[in-house]
Write a protein that holds these residues in place. Structure first.
Motif, PDB file in Angstrom:
ATOM      1  N   PHE A 137      25.505  83.203  68.303  1.00 54.33           N
ATOM      2  CA  PHE A 137      24.121  83.166  68.384  1.00 54.33           C
ATOM      3  C   PHE A 137      23.218  82.907  67.133  1.00 54.33           C
ATOM      4  O   PHE A 137      22.028  82.719  66.873  1.00 54.33           O
ATOM      5  CB  PHE A 137      23.513  84.460  69.043  1.00 54.33           C
ATOM      6  N   ALA A 138      23.856  82.758  65.792  1.00 55.78           N
ATOM      7  CA  ALA A 138      23.219  82.947  64.708  1.00 55.78           C
ATOM      8  C   ALA A 138      24.212  82.492  63.616  1.00 55.78           C
ATOM      9  O   ALA A 138      25.277  82.890  63.649  1.00 55.78           O
ATOM     10  CB  ALA A 138      22.480  83.855  64.187  1.00 55.78           C
ATOM     11  N   ALA A 176      20.556  79.111  60.963  1.00 56.01           N
ATOM     12  CA  ALA A 176      20.479  78.561  62.366  1.00 56.01           C
ATOM     13  C   ALA A 176      20.648  79.474  63.242  1.00 56.01           C
ATOM     14  O   ALA A 176      21.312  80.321  63.351  1.00 56.01           O
ATOM     15  CB  ALA A 176      21.811  77.394  62.135  1.00 56.01           C
ATOM     16  N   PHE A 177      20.018  79.055  64.493  1.00 50.82           N
ATOM     17  CA  PHE A 177      20.074  79.792  65.562  1.00 50.82           C
ATOM     18  C   PHE A 177      19.539  79.065  66.738  1.00 50.82           C
ATOM     19  O   PHE A 177      18.736  78.141  66.621  1.00 50.82           O
ATOM     20  CB  PHE A 177      19.296  81.187  65.522  1.00 50.82           C
ATOM     21  N   LYS A 178      19.890  79.785  67.996  1.00 49.79           N
ATOM     22  CA  LYS A 178      19.679  78.860  69.303  1.00 49.79           C
ATOM     23  C   LYS A 178      18.101  79.378  69.692  1.00 49.79           C
ATOM     24  O   LYS A 178      17.612  80.568  69.494  1.00 49.79           O
ATOM     25  CB  LYS A 178      20.661  79.482  70.385  1.00 49.79           C
ATOM     26  N   ALA A 182      19.196  71.824  64.062  1.00 52.70           N
ATOM     27  CA  ALA A 182      20.450  71.935  63.364  1.00 52.70           C
ATOM     28  C   ALA A 182      21.594  70.855  63.698  1.00 52.70           C
ATOM     29  O   ALA A 182      21.905  70.396  64.526  1.00 52.70           O
ATOM     30  CB  ALA A 182      20.997  73.394  63.989  1.00 52.70           C
ATOM     31  N   LEU A 231      24.487  71.242  66.400  1.00 48.26           N
ATOM     32  CA  LEU A 231      24.081  71.813  67.410  1.00 48.26           C
ATOM     33  C   LEU A 231      22.720  71.586  67.921  1.00 48.26           C
ATOM     34  O   LEU A 231      22.371  72.449  68.806  1.00 48.26           O
ATOM     35  CB  LEU A 231      24.101  73.412  66.710  1.00 48.26           C
ATOM     36  N   HIS A 258      20.062  72.981  71.554  1.00 43.41           N
ATOM     37  CA  HIS A 258      18.910  73.479  71.215  1.00 43.41           C
ATOM     38  C   HIS A 258      19.170  74.528  69.987  1.00 43.41           C
ATOM     39  O   HIS A 258      18.369  75.627  70.213  1.00 43.41           O
ATOM     40  CB  HIS A 258      18.415  74.033  72.543  1.00 43.41           C
ATOM     41  N   TRP A 259      19.721  74.438  69.148  1.00 46.28           N
ATOM     42  CA  TRP A 259      19.689  75.261  67.929  1.00 46.28           C
ATOM     43  C   TRP A 259      18.828  74.411  66.926  1.00 46.28           C
ATOM     44  O   TRP A 259      18.620  73.378  66.544  1.00 46.28           O
ATOM     45  CB  TRP A 259      21.060  75.175  67.252  1.00 46.28           C
ATOM     46  N   SER A 269      17.657  84.410  70.842  1.00 45.82           N
ATOM     47  CA  SER A 269      18.868  83.532  70.671  1.00 45.82           C
ATOM     48  C   SER A 269      19.980  84.665  71.330  1.00 45.82           C
ATOM     49  O   SER A 269      20.932  84.041  71.840  1.00 45.82           O
ATOM     50  CB  SER A 269      19.257  83.466  69.067  1.00 45.82           C
TER      51      SER A 269
END
Length: 118
Positions: free
Chosen positions: A38-39, A49-51, A69, A72, A76-77, A98
């Motif tokens: 998730f990160a 980076a994260f969703k 990202a 990714l 949707h990151w 996220s």
């Protein structure tokens, strides 16, 4: 006021079921349910980076300092460099979201204990 890399890591690890490991020669990975990321934090401490919600993805990457990202973005990151362009409250909210986006994709029995109250 923005969060530091250490504050982000502590926040991620405090989320239900979160764990960390290191992959790809220098990436700190925060995940749940074994391997559901998730990160991600670069070990040099210069990126995060994260969703994000699919319907909010384009709005996020339109903001200064936030971009899709690499590898990714199709999931949707987003990624941002330090100092993070978001305030602490907003960043905590997005990291929590996220985490919950990933939890929502898990089998129902696995979700127990990982869901946060809205």
């Amino acid at each position: 006021m923005s969060m530091t890399e250490a504050q982000v890591a502590r926040f991620c690890l405090d989320l239900p079921g979160a764990r960390e490991d290191y992959k790809w020669g220098g990436v700190r990975v925060f995940s749940i349910a074994g391997n559901k990321m998730f990160a991600l934090q670069n070990l040099r401490g210069d990126s995060l980076a994260f969703k994000v919600d699919p319907d909010l993805f384009l709005g996020h990457v339109d903001r200064p300092g936030i971009r899709p990202a690499p590898y990714l973005a199709r999931a949707h990151w987003v990624i941002m460099n330090t100092p993070y362009p978001l305030g602490a409250d907003e960043l905590r909210g997005l990291l929590q979201r996220s985490h919950q986006l990933v939890v929502s994709k898990l089998p129902k029995r696995t979700q127990i204990g990982l869901k946060l109250e809205d």
